[in-house]
Design a protein around this motif. Structure first.
Motif, short mmCIF file in Angstrom:
data_model
loop_
_atom_site.label_atom_id
_atom_site.label_comp_id
_atom_site.label_asym_id
_atom_site.label_seq_id
_atom_site.Cartn_x
_atom_site.Cartn_y
_atom_site.Cartn_z
N LEU A 3 -6.27 -33.59 10.28
CA LEU A 3 -7.40 -34.29 9.64
C LEU A 3 -7.27 -34.23 8.10
CD1 LEU A 3 -10.49 -33.20 11.79
CD2 LEU A 3 -9.26 -35.37 11.82
N ILE A 4 -6.73 -33.12 7.60
CA ILE A 4 -6.54 -33.02 6.15
C ILE A 4 -5.59 -34.13 5.69
CG2 ILE A 4 -5.64 -31.59 4.26
CD1 ILE A 4 -6.43 -29.11 5.84
N LYS A 5 -4.53 -34.33 6.48
CA LYS A 5 -3.57 -35.38 6.10
C LYS A 5 -4.24 -36.75 6.14
CE LYS A 5 1.27 -36.09 6.77
NZ LYS A 5 2.41 -35.80 7.59
N GLU A 6 -4.98 -37.01 7.22
CA GLU A 6 -5.65 -38.32 7.33
C GLU A 6 -6.59 -38.55 6.16
OE1 GLU A 6 -7.66 -38.62 11.10
OE2 GLU A 6 -5.77 -38.30 12.18
N SER A 7 -7.36 -37.54 5.81
CA SER A 7 -8.34 -37.73 4.72
C SER A 7 -7.63 -37.91 3.38
CB SER A 7 -9.34 -36.56 4.65
OG SER A 7 -8.79 -35.47 3.96
N GLU B 121 4.02 -42.53 0.39
CA GLU B 121 5.12 -41.99 1.23
C GLU B 121 5.16 -40.47 1.17
OE1 GLU B 121 9.09 -43.50 0.23
OE2 GLU B 121 8.25 -45.49 0.65
N MET B 122 4.98 -39.95 -0.05
CA MET B 122 5.03 -38.49 -0.22
C MET B 122 3.96 -37.81 0.64
SD MET B 122 4.56 -36.29 -3.72
CE MET B 122 2.77 -36.53 -3.80
N ILE B 123 2.75 -38.39 0.64
CA ILE B 123 1.66 -37.78 1.43
C ILE B 123 1.94 -37.95 2.92
CG2 ILE B 123 -0.83 -37.83 1.91
CD1 ILE B 123 -0.10 -36.82 -0.92
N ASN B 124 2.37 -39.17 3.31
CA ASN B 124 2.65 -39.41 4.73
C ASN B 124 3.72 -38.48 5.27
OD1 ASN B 124 0.89 -41.43 5.62
ND2 ASN B 124 2.06 -43.01 4.53
N SER C 248 1.90 -27.19 5.78
CA SER C 248 1.70 -26.74 4.39
C SER C 248 0.32 -27.16 3.86
CB SER C 248 2.79 -27.33 3.48
OG SER C 248 2.53 -28.71 3.23
N LEU C 249 -0.39 -28.01 4.59
CA LEU C 249 -1.63 -28.60 4.03
C LEU C 249 -2.80 -27.62 4.06
CD1 LEU C 249 -1.44 -32.19 5.57
CD2 LEU C 249 -0.66 -31.38 3.34
N HIS C 250 -3.54 -27.65 2.96
CA HIS C 250 -4.69 -26.74 2.84
C HIS C 250 -5.80 -27.44 2.06
CE1 HIS C 250 -7.06 -23.30 1.46
NE2 HIS C 250 -6.66 -22.75 2.58
#
Ligand SMILES: Cc1cc2nc3c(=O)[nH]c(=O)nc-3n(C[C@H](O)[C@H](O)[C@H](O)COP(=O)(O)OP(=O)(O)OC[C@H]3O[C@@H](n4cnc5c(N)ncnc54)[C@H](O)[C@@H]3O)c2cc1C
Length: 251
Positions: free
Chosen positions: A88-92, A106-109, A115-117
Protein backbone atom coordinates in the motif's frame (compact mmCIF):
# COMPACT_ATOMS: atom_id res chain seq x y z
CA UNK A 1 25.52 8.12 41.84
CA UNK A 2 22.57 7.82 39.49
CA UNK A 3 22.33 9.86 36.29
CA UNK A 4 19.53 9.52 33.74
CA UNK A 5 20.05 10.68 30.16
CA UNK A 6 16.77 10.32 28.29
CA UNK A 7 17.55 9.28 24.69
CA UNK A 8 14.11 7.79 24.21
CA UNK A 9 13.15 9.61 21.01
CA UNK A 10 10.22 11.78 19.98
CA UNK A 11 7.76 10.31 22.49
CA UNK A 12 10.20 10.60 25.39
CA UNK A 13 8.84 9.81 28.83
CA UNK A 14 11.95 11.27 30.46
CA UNK A 15 11.11 14.65 28.85
CA UNK A 16 8.10 15.02 31.13
CA UNK A 17 10.33 14.45 34.18
CA UNK A 18 12.44 17.49 33.27
CA UNK A 19 9.31 19.55 32.61
CA UNK A 20 8.93 19.55 28.83
CA UNK A 21 5.52 19.20 27.20
CA UNK A 22 4.86 16.38 24.73
CA UNK A 23 6.24 16.85 21.22
CA UNK A 24 3.71 17.91 18.58
CA UNK A 25 3.10 16.54 15.11
CA UNK A 26 3.12 18.03 11.61
CA UNK A 27 0.44 17.26 9.05
CA UNK A 28 3.06 15.87 6.68
CA UNK A 29 4.21 12.28 6.27
CA UNK A 30 7.45 10.86 4.86
CA UNK A 31 8.04 7.79 2.74
CA UNK A 32 11.50 6.36 2.21
CA UNK A 33 12.80 3.59 -0.04
CA UNK A 34 15.61 2.19 -2.12
CA UNK A 35 15.58 1.25 -5.82
CA UNK A 36 18.07 -1.18 -7.33
CA UNK A 37 18.99 -0.77 -11.02
CA UNK A 38 20.35 -3.81 -12.92
CA UNK A 39 22.34 -1.41 -15.08
CA UNK A 40 23.68 2.06 -14.20
CA UNK A 41 21.04 4.45 -12.82
CA UNK A 42 20.73 7.81 -14.61
CA UNK A 43 21.44 10.11 -11.64
CA UNK A 44 25.24 10.15 -11.43
CA UNK A 45 26.35 11.28 -7.96
CA UNK A 46 24.07 14.31 -7.52
CA UNK A 47 21.36 14.89 -4.92
CA UNK A 48 18.08 15.77 -6.66
CA UNK A 49 14.97 17.46 -5.27
CA UNK A 50 11.68 17.61 -7.15
CA UNK A 51 8.69 19.70 -6.03
CA UNK A 52 5.15 19.53 -7.35
CA UNK A 53 1.85 20.52 -5.77
CA UNK A 54 3.06 20.10 -2.19
CA UNK A 55 4.80 16.79 -2.92
CA UNK A 56 8.57 16.80 -2.53
CA UNK A 57 10.74 13.97 -3.76
CA UNK A 58 14.46 13.79 -3.03
CA UNK A 59 16.93 11.20 -4.21
CA UNK A 60 20.53 10.41 -3.45
CA UNK A 61 22.48 7.67 -5.26
CA UNK A 62 24.16 5.17 -2.92
CA UNK A 63 26.39 3.67 -5.65
CA UNK A 64 26.12 3.04 -9.43
CA UNK A 65 23.15 0.67 -9.03
CA UNK A 66 21.24 1.73 -5.90
CA UNK A 67 19.36 4.94 -5.24
CA UNK A 68 17.93 6.08 -1.90
CA UNK A 69 14.86 8.30 -2.21
CA UNK A 70 12.36 9.99 0.06
CA UNK A 71 9.03 11.69 -0.48
CA UNK A 72 7.06 14.05 1.73
CA UNK A 73 3.39 14.83 1.21
CA UNK A 74 0.33 15.83 3.16
CA UNK A 75 -0.83 13.27 5.69
CA UNK A 76 -4.14 11.57 4.92
CA UNK A 77 -6.59 9.82 7.25
CA UNK A 78 -5.62 6.38 5.87
CA UNK A 79 -1.85 6.75 6.31
CA UNK A 80 -1.61 4.99 9.66
CA UNK A 81 -3.21 1.94 8.00
CA UNK A 82 -1.09 2.33 4.81
CA UNK A 83 2.10 2.45 6.90
CA UNK A 84 1.52 -1.16 8.00
CA UNK A 85 1.48 -2.60 4.45
CA UNK A 86 4.47 -2.02 2.16
CA UNK A 87 2.44 -2.75 -0.99
CA UNK A 88 0.00 0.00 0.00
CA UNK A 89 2.93 2.35 0.68
CA UNK A 90 4.11 1.78 -2.88
CA UNK A 91 0.63 2.34 -4.33
CA UNK A 92 0.17 5.58 -2.40
CA UNK A 93 3.60 6.79 -3.52
CA UNK A 94 2.88 6.05 -7.19
CA UNK A 95 -0.37 8.00 -6.76
CA UNK A 96 1.44 10.96 -5.16
CA UNK A 97 3.98 11.36 -7.97
CA UNK A 98 1.52 11.56 -10.84
CA UNK A 99 2.90 14.14 -13.29
CA UNK A 100 6.54 13.62 -12.23
CA UNK A 101 9.05 12.73 -14.99
CA UNK A 102 9.04 9.16 -16.33
CA UNK A 103 12.39 8.21 -14.82
CA UNK A 104 11.03 9.13 -11.36
CA UNK A 105 7.87 7.09 -11.87
CA UNK A 106 10.04 4.17 -12.99
CA UNK A 107 12.25 4.54 -9.94
CA UNK A 108 9.24 4.32 -7.60
CA UNK A 109 7.63 1.46 -9.55
CA UNK A 110 10.86 -0.54 -9.42
CA UNK A 111 11.63 0.19 -5.77
CA UNK A 112 12.31 -2.70 -3.42
CA UNK A 113 9.01 -3.23 -1.55
CA UNK A 114 10.85 -4.48 1.55
CA UNK A 115 12.75 -1.19 1.78
CA UNK A 116 9.61 0.99 1.92
CA UNK A 117 8.74 2.81 5.11
CA UNK A 118 6.06 5.40 5.85
CA UNK A 119 6.42 7.69 8.89
CA UNK A 120 2.98 9.11 9.57
CA UNK A 121 3.75 10.97 12.79
CA UNK A 122 6.52 13.43 12.09
CA UNK A 123 7.00 15.29 15.34
CA UNK A 124 8.70 18.46 16.51
CA UNK A 125 9.59 20.00 19.82
CA UNK A 126 7.91 23.39 20.24
CA UNK A 127 10.82 25.88 20.27
CA UNK A 128 9.16 28.06 22.93
CA UNK A 129 9.01 25.00 25.19
CA UNK A 130 12.80 24.76 25.04
CA UNK A 131 13.19 28.43 25.94
CA UNK A 132 11.08 28.21 29.07
CA UNK A 133 12.55 24.92 30.36
CA UNK A 134 16.02 24.09 31.59
CA UNK A 135 15.71 20.47 30.28
CA UNK A 136 17.80 19.27 33.19
CA UNK A 137 16.49 18.41 36.64
CA UNK A 138 18.98 17.28 39.24
CA UNK A 139 20.84 14.46 37.52
CA UNK A 140 18.23 13.87 34.81
CA UNK A 141 18.56 15.33 31.31
CA UNK A 142 17.81 14.61 27.64
CA UNK A 143 19.66 14.11 24.38
CA UNK A 144 18.74 13.49 20.75
CA UNK A 145 15.15 13.56 19.51
CA UNK A 146 13.92 13.34 23.09
CA UNK A 147 15.24 16.88 23.45
CA UNK A 148 14.82 18.28 19.94
CA UNK A 149 12.51 16.17 17.74
CA UNK A 150 13.21 17.65 14.32
CA UNK A 151 11.52 15.49 11.64
CA UNK A 152 13.53 15.24 8.39
CA UNK A 153 13.15 18.82 7.09
CA UNK A 154 16.69 19.99 7.89
CA UNK A 155 18.27 16.50 7.64
CA UNK A 156 20.16 17.33 10.83
CA UNK A 157 18.39 15.36 13.58
CA UNK A 158 21.08 12.68 13.59
CA UNK A 159 24.02 15.07 13.66
CA UNK A 160 22.37 17.29 16.29
CA UNK A 161 22.06 14.17 18.47
CA UNK A 162 25.77 13.45 18.04
CA UNK A 163 26.52 17.07 19.02
CA UNK A 164 24.55 16.50 22.23
CA UNK A 165 26.66 13.44 23.00
CA UNK A 166 29.95 15.28 22.42
CA UNK A 167 28.97 18.29 24.54
CA UNK A 168 27.57 16.09 27.31
CA UNK A 169 30.75 13.97 27.42
CA UNK A 170 32.89 17.12 27.57
CA UNK A 171 30.79 18.61 30.40
CA UNK A 172 31.00 15.36 32.38
CA UNK A 173 34.77 15.06 31.96
CA UNK A 174 35.34 18.72 32.91
CA UNK A 175 33.33 18.37 36.12
CA UNK A 176 34.39 14.94 37.31
CA UNK A 177 37.34 16.32 39.24
CA UNK A 178 35.19 18.37 41.67
CA UNK A 179 36.82 18.06 45.10
CA UNK A 180 34.99 16.98 48.28
CA UNK A 181 32.33 15.11 46.33
CA UNK A 182 32.58 11.47 47.40
CA UNK A 183 29.26 10.43 45.79
CA UNK A 184 29.88 12.26 42.51
CA UNK A 185 26.37 13.81 42.69
CA UNK A 186 27.65 17.37 42.87
CA UNK A 187 29.88 16.81 39.87
CA UNK A 188 27.07 15.18 37.89
CA UNK A 189 24.65 18.03 38.66
CA UNK A 190 27.23 20.65 37.67
CA UNK A 191 27.99 18.77 34.44
CA UNK A 192 24.32 18.46 33.46
CA UNK A 193 23.69 22.12 34.29
CA UNK A 194 26.60 23.15 32.09
CA UNK A 195 25.35 20.88 29.30
CA UNK A 196 21.84 22.37 29.45
CA UNK A 197 23.25 25.90 29.31
CA UNK A 198 25.58 25.14 26.40
CA UNK A 199 22.93 23.38 24.31
CA UNK A 200 19.98 25.65 25.01
CA UNK A 201 20.26 28.21 22.21
CA UNK A 202 21.60 25.70 19.67
CA UNK A 203 18.64 23.35 20.09
CA UNK A 204 16.25 26.31 20.26
CA UNK A 205 17.37 27.63 16.84
CA UNK A 206 17.34 24.15 15.29
CA UNK A 207 13.85 23.52 16.63
CA UNK A 208 12.66 26.94 15.44
CA UNK A 209 14.00 26.33 11.94
CA UNK A 210 12.34 22.90 11.85
CA UNK A 211 9.07 24.35 13.08
CA UNK A 212 9.06 27.14 10.46
CA UNK A 213 10.08 24.88 7.56
CA UNK A 214 7.68 22.09 8.56
CA UNK A 215 4.78 24.51 9.02
CA UNK A 216 5.37 25.98 5.58
CA UNK A 217 5.22 22.59 3.94
CA UNK A 218 1.66 22.77 2.69
CA UNK A 219 1.22 26.49 2.35
CA UNK A 220 1.32 28.98 -0.51
CA UNK A 221 3.78 28.82 -3.43
CA UNK A 222 5.71 31.79 -2.09
CA UNK A 223 6.18 30.14 1.27
CA UNK A 224 7.17 26.87 -0.41
CA UNK A 225 9.81 28.82 -2.34
CA UNK A 226 11.09 30.41 0.88
CA UNK A 227 11.14 27.01 2.56
CA UNK A 228 13.18 25.51 -0.29
CA UNK A 229 15.62 28.40 -0.06
CA UNK A 230 16.04 27.88 3.70
CA UNK A 231 16.63 24.14 3.25
CA UNK A 232 19.10 24.53 0.41
CA UNK A 233 20.98 27.36 2.14
CA UNK A 234 21.19 25.24 5.25
CA UNK A 235 22.38 22.15 3.40
CA UNK A 236 24.94 24.13 1.44
CA UNK A 237 26.23 25.68 4.63
CA UNK A 238 26.47 22.30 6.33
CA UNK A 239 27.74 20.01 3.61
CA UNK A 240 29.14 22.28 0.85
CA UNK A 241 26.86 20.69 -1.70
CA UNK A 242 26.64 23.72 -4.03
CA UNK A 243 27.65 21.73 -7.10
CA UNK A 244 25.86 18.54 -6.15
CA UNK A 245 22.26 19.65 -5.59
CA UNK A 246 19.79 19.76 -8.46
CA UNK A 247 16.43 21.19 -7.60
CA UNK A 248 13.62 20.84 -10.08
CA UNK A 249 10.25 22.62 -9.87
CA UNK A 250 7.64 20.75 -11.90
CA UNK A 251 4.68 22.65 -13.35
C1 LIG B 1 11.26 10.42 7.99
C2 LIG B 1 12.49 10.89 8.71
C3 LIG B 1 13.66 11.14 7.99
C4 LIG B 1 14.81 11.62 8.65
N1 LIG B 1 15.92 11.92 7.91
C5 LIG B 1 17.03 12.38 8.53
C6 LIG B 1 18.21 12.68 7.79
O1 LIG B 1 18.24 12.58 6.57
N2 LIG B 1 19.31 13.09 8.49
C7 LIG B 1 19.30 13.23 9.86
O2 LIG B 1 20.33 13.59 10.44
N3 LIG B 1 18.19 12.96 10.57
C8 LIG B 1 17.06 12.55 9.95
N4 LIG B 1 15.94 12.28 10.69
C9 LIG B 1 15.98 12.47 12.13
C10 LIG B 1 16.71 11.31 12.81
O3 LIG B 1 16.10 10.07 12.44
C11 LIG B 1 16.61 11.48 14.32
O4 LIG B 1 17.02 12.79 14.66
C12 LIG B 1 17.50 10.48 15.06
O5 LIG B 1 17.09 9.16 14.78
C13 LIG B 1 17.41 10.73 16.57
O6 LIG B 1 18.10 9.72 17.24
P1 LIG B 1 17.71 9.37 18.73
O7 LIG B 1 18.66 8.27 19.14
O8 LIG B 1 17.66 10.60 19.55
O9 LIG B 1 16.21 8.83 18.70
P2 LIG B 1 15.65 7.50 18.02
O10 LIG B 1 16.42 7.14 16.80
O11 LIG B 1 14.17 7.68 17.91
O12 LIG B 1 15.95 6.38 19.13
C14 LIG B 1 15.22 6.35 20.34
C15 LIG B 1 15.26 4.92 20.84
O13 LIG B 1 14.71 4.86 22.15
C16 LIG B 1 13.89 3.73 22.23
N5 LIG B 1 12.88 3.96 23.29
C17 LIG B 1 11.82 4.80 23.27
N6 LIG B 1 11.14 4.74 24.44
C18 LIG B 1 11.80 3.85 25.22
C19 LIG B 1 11.61 3.37 26.54
N7 LIG B 1 10.58 3.79 27.29
N8 LIG B 1 12.48 2.46 27.02
C20 LIG B 1 13.52 2.03 26.26
N9 LIG B 1 13.77 2.46 25.01
C21 LIG B 1 12.92 3.36 24.49
C22 LIG B 1 13.26 3.59 20.85
O14 LIG B 1 12.82 2.28 20.62
C23 LIG B 1 14.45 3.95 19.95
O15 LIG B 1 15.24 2.86 19.65
C24 LIG B 1 14.78 11.83 10.05
C25 LIG B 1 13.60 11.56 10.77
C26 LIG B 1 12.47 11.12 10.12
C27 LIG B 1 11.20 10.87 10.91
Amino acid sequence: MQVIIGCDGVNSVVASIVGLNSSRHFSTCAIRGVTHYQTLHPFGTAFYLFDKDGVRLGLLPINHNDVYWFLTRKLTSTDSMVSKDQKLIKESTVEAIKGFPNHITEMINNSDVDSLHLTDQMRYRAPWDLLRTKFCKGTVTLAGDALHAMAPFLAQGGSASLEDAVVLARCLSQNMGIALDPTGMKAARAALDQYAKERKMRVFWLSLETFVVGTMHDTSALLVELRSWIILTDQRRSYHLEKLIWRIELD
